[in-house]
Design an enzyme around this catalytic site. Structure first.
Site, PDB file in Angstrom:
ATOM      1  CD1 TRP A  35      -0.825   2.333   2.319  1.00  0.00           C
ATOM      2  CD2 TRP A  35      -2.864   1.663   1.233  1.00  0.00           C
ATOM      3  NE1 TRP A  35      -1.728   3.336   2.442  1.00  0.00           N
ATOM      4  CE2 TRP A  35      -2.930   3.160   2.012  1.00  0.00           C
ATOM      5  CE3 TRP A  35      -3.748   1.155   0.646  1.00  0.00           C
ATOM      6  CZ2 TRP A  35      -3.899   3.925   1.949  1.00  0.00           C
ATOM      7  CZ3 TRP A  35      -5.035   1.978   0.506  1.00  0.00           C
ATOM      8  CH2 TRP A  35      -5.190   3.306   0.996  1.00  0.00           C
ATOM      9  CG  ASN A  37      -1.530   6.656   2.847  1.00  0.00           C
ATOM     10  OD1 ASN A  37      -0.925   5.795   3.380  1.00  0.00           O
ATOM     11  ND2 ASN A  37      -1.577   8.021   3.581  1.00  0.00           N
ATOM     12  CG  ASP A  38      -0.677  11.224   3.083  1.00  0.00           C
ATOM     13  OD1 ASP A  38      -1.694  10.621   2.206  1.00  0.00           O
ATOM     14  OD2 ASP A  38      -0.529  11.596   4.268  1.00  0.00           O
ATOM     15  CD  GLN A  54       2.396   8.072   6.014  1.00  0.00           C
ATOM     16  OE1 GLN A  54       1.562   7.658   6.728  1.00  0.00           O
ATOM     17  NE2 GLN A  54       3.710   8.564   6.517  1.00  0.00           N
ATOM     18  CD1 TRP A  62      -3.007   3.862   5.568  1.00  0.00           C
ATOM     19  CD2 TRP A  62      -3.880   3.280   7.394  1.00  0.00           C
ATOM     20  NE1 TRP A  62      -2.525   4.728   6.702  1.00  0.00           N
ATOM     21  CE2 TRP A  62      -2.906   4.337   7.789  1.00  0.00           C
ATOM     22  CE3 TRP A  62      -4.347   2.511   8.356  1.00  0.00           C
ATOM     23  CZ2 TRP A  62      -2.764   4.792   8.986  1.00  0.00           C
ATOM     24  CZ3 TRP A  62      -4.136   3.225   9.862  1.00  0.00           C
ATOM     25  CH2 TRP A  62      -3.542   4.249  10.040  1.00  0.00           C
ATOM     26  CG  PHE A  97       0.770   8.927  10.962  1.00  0.00           C
ATOM     27  CD1 PHE A  97       0.793   7.558  10.910  1.00  0.00           C
ATOM     28  CD2 PHE A  97      -0.655   9.381  11.248  1.00  0.00           C
ATOM     29  CE1 PHE A  97      -0.318   6.512  11.022  1.00  0.00           C
ATOM     30  CE2 PHE A  97      -1.733   8.384  11.643  1.00  0.00           C
ATOM     31  CZ  PHE A  97      -1.594   7.137  11.619  1.00  0.00           C
TER      32      PHE A  97
HETATM   33  C1  FRU Z   1      -3.360  11.992   5.038  1.00  0.00           C
HETATM   34  C2  FRU Z   1      -3.006  11.184   6.264  1.00  0.00           C
HETATM   35  C3  FRU Z   1      -2.154  12.057   7.248  1.00  0.00           C
HETATM   36  C4  FRU Z   1      -1.267  10.913   8.078  1.00  0.00           C
HETATM   37  C5  FRU Z   1      -1.328   9.818   7.019  1.00  0.00           C
HETATM   38  C6  FRU Z   1      -1.451   8.481   7.557  1.00  0.00           C
HETATM   39  O1  FRU Z   1      -3.970  11.329   3.918  1.00  0.00           O
HETATM   40  O2  FRU Z   1      -4.278  10.843   7.006  1.00  0.00           O
HETATM   41  O3  FRU Z   1      -2.718  13.154   7.823  1.00  0.00           O
HETATM   42  O4  FRU Z   1      -0.215  11.374   8.457  1.00  0.00           O
HETATM   43  O5  FRU Z   1      -2.362  10.039   5.919  1.00  0.00           O
HETATM   44  O6  FRU Z   1      -1.216   7.641   6.633  1.00  0.00           O
END
Ligand code: FRU
Length: 479
Positions: A35, A37-38, A54, A62, A97
């Site tokens: 996975w 993300n950010d 992330q 996640w 995070f």
């Molecule tokens: C944004 C978020 C951040 C956090 C992260 C966790 O998408 O929610 O605020 O640090 O993703 O994965």
């Protein structure tokens, strides 16, 4: 941390063997497996671009957040690197995070949020968050230094530090939610990156009472002004705007150290598509301000999970500010290096209810179409990508629309924006295996959405419905 990283790498290597590639991007950064993300810690450091993200290496969902890592010479061709951060120490027990990077004296500093669930995984109402630091000498292996900015009194959601240097000092903005559940950004300072002021300033705060949190803040100068870029949670849809579960956008204003941030332009979305969240900016080697976002949205259907991976970045975009204080967002020039050949489409007038196939299999390409709006009285015209995606000019409603329809994944719906009132409309689009990014009139508007066409169902056609549409220029570059 070394052992945890080794464990994660073994899991990733195994998962990679069975990864299915139908939707895996050709030229967008996606996780090796698992996975994403950010975008985190985007930076040019010692001759290379670094992108962290992330990451959950143990599944395509996640989970306890790690920092994945990739490097590049041009922001386009990425090389996967070992995982940079793994959670599990007392200050980041349940997750590393989001955060940012700083290049200082040849070392790479990562600022991130140490996350702890206080009453069970996923219970957002009892958490502990603080800003932590990890340092690397070689840009690959990181040593954690622990907490540098503890959570101030009265806050619990306190995350996503972005650090930069200005006027003889280091600065950090952090996204926060106060005791009244109002989203805001807190500003801290430091002289040495290690010791941070306990005093902070509330740099900016929501004026919409529904907005309970501002995630992933960024703060930077653009032209003569300062832009605050962030991802508010809780905004309600309004006309064309705020149609995603969470939003992303910016404020423009004036700022100098120790002065309040004076906002000149109120909140405006940075992208009008379905999948654009948590962008972060950084400076390219030559000083351009570049933004990259996570091209997905929380809680949306993510069909590639079944394929062993999930999540990708947008293409890097160069940001500039026009004289109205509006951000103009264009794909970086380096993307032209991906072009393999150029296919010119002869200017043409599509007559009532006709279409023209431009490519039989548009799985990885860039297209540019210039329409003459004055000579296109059609009800609706634009392009289709297979049966599932279309981008069109809606003449009746005077709007631009990106629409998706993949019922097999429970994905359907559209995003739209007012049609710019120009004589010619330039539509530049980047298509990859599972994404469509459209740039209008050289970055005036953008739409970024994930798409999930079946294999061999990726015909690219231009079309018009009821009355004619005039294409004055068209070009395709397979990538
Ligand atoms: C944004 C978020 C951040 C956090 C992260 C966790 O998408 O929610 O605020 O640090 O993703 O994965």
């Amino acid at each position: 941390m070394k052992q945890r990283i080794e464990l994660a790498s073994t899991a990733l290597n195994q998962a990679r063997q069975t990864l299915q590639h139908q939707f895996y991007p050709n030229y967008h950064l996606a996780p090796y497996a698992g996975w994403l993300n950010d975008p985190n810690g985007l930076i040019y450091h010692e001759g290379l671009y670094h992108a962290f993200y992330q990451h959950h290496p143990f599944s395509a969902d996640w989970g306890p957040m790690h920092w994945g890592h990739a490097t590049s010479e041009d922001m386009i061709h990425w090389q996967h690197q070992p995982i940079a951060l793994a959670p599990g120490d007392e200050f980041d027990r349940d997750g590393c995070f989001s955060g940012s990077a700083v290049s200082h004296n040849g070392q790479l500093y990562l600022f991130y949020t140490g996350h702890i669930w206080l009453s069970g995984e996923g219970d957002d109402s009892h958490i502990h968050q603080s800003q932590c630091l990890a340092i690397s000498h070689d840009g690959i292996h990181f040593e954690k230094k622990g907490v540098v900015v503890p959570c101030p009194q009265g806050y619990m959601h306190f995350r996503d530090p972005k650090v930069w240097y200005q006027d003889d000092r280091w600065w950090m903005v952090v996204g926060a939610r106060d005791s009244l559940d109002q989203g805001q950004i807190l500003l801290f300072t430091s002289h040495d990156l290690l010791t941070w002021s306990e005093n902070y300033q509330v740099l900016a705060k929501t004026d919409d009472k529904n907005v309970y949190m501002w995630e992933c803040p960024d703060f930077f100068s653009l032209g003569e002004q300062f832009v605050t870029l962030f991802s508010p949670q809780g905004k309600k849809p309004q006309g064309h705007q705020y149609r995603n579960l969470y939003q992303n956008g910016y404020l423009v204003g004036n700022w100098s150290p120790n002065q309040p941030y004076e906002i000149t332009n109120q909140f405006s979305e940075l992208d009008m598509g379905h999948d654009f969240y948590a962008p972060q900016t950084f400076l390219a080697q030559d000083g351009r301000r570049i933004a990259i976002a996570w091209m997905d949205m929380w809680e949306s259907a993510m069909p590639s999970k079944a394929h062993g991976w999930c999540g990708c970045f947008t293409v890097p975009r160069e940001l500039t500010l026009d004289d109205q204080g509006k951000i103009i967002s264009n794909p970086i020039n380096e993307l032209t290096s991906l072009r393999t050949e150029q296919i010119d489409i002869a200017p043409c007038t599509l007559t009532k209810n006709s279409s023209l196939t431009l490519l039989d299999e548009a799985s990885s390409c860039e297209i540019e179409l210039i329409w003459d709006l004055q000579q296109s009285p059609a009800e609706k015209f634009g392009f289709w990508l297979g049966d599932g995606a279309e981008f069109f000019i809606d003449g009746q409603n005077q709007q631009l629309t990106l629409s998706r329809h993949y019922p097999e994944y429970a994905i359907s719906g559209y995003r739209s924006a007012p049609l710019p009132q120009t004589r010619h409309l330039k539509v530049r689009a980047f298509i990859d295996k599972s994404s469509l990014e459209v740039f209008i009139n050289d970055g005036e508007l953008t739409f970024s959405s994930r798409i999930y066409p079946k294999e061999n169902e990726r015909k690219l056609k231009i079309f018009t419905i009821n009355q004619q549409a005039k294409l004055i220029q068209g070009t395709i570059w397979p990538l």
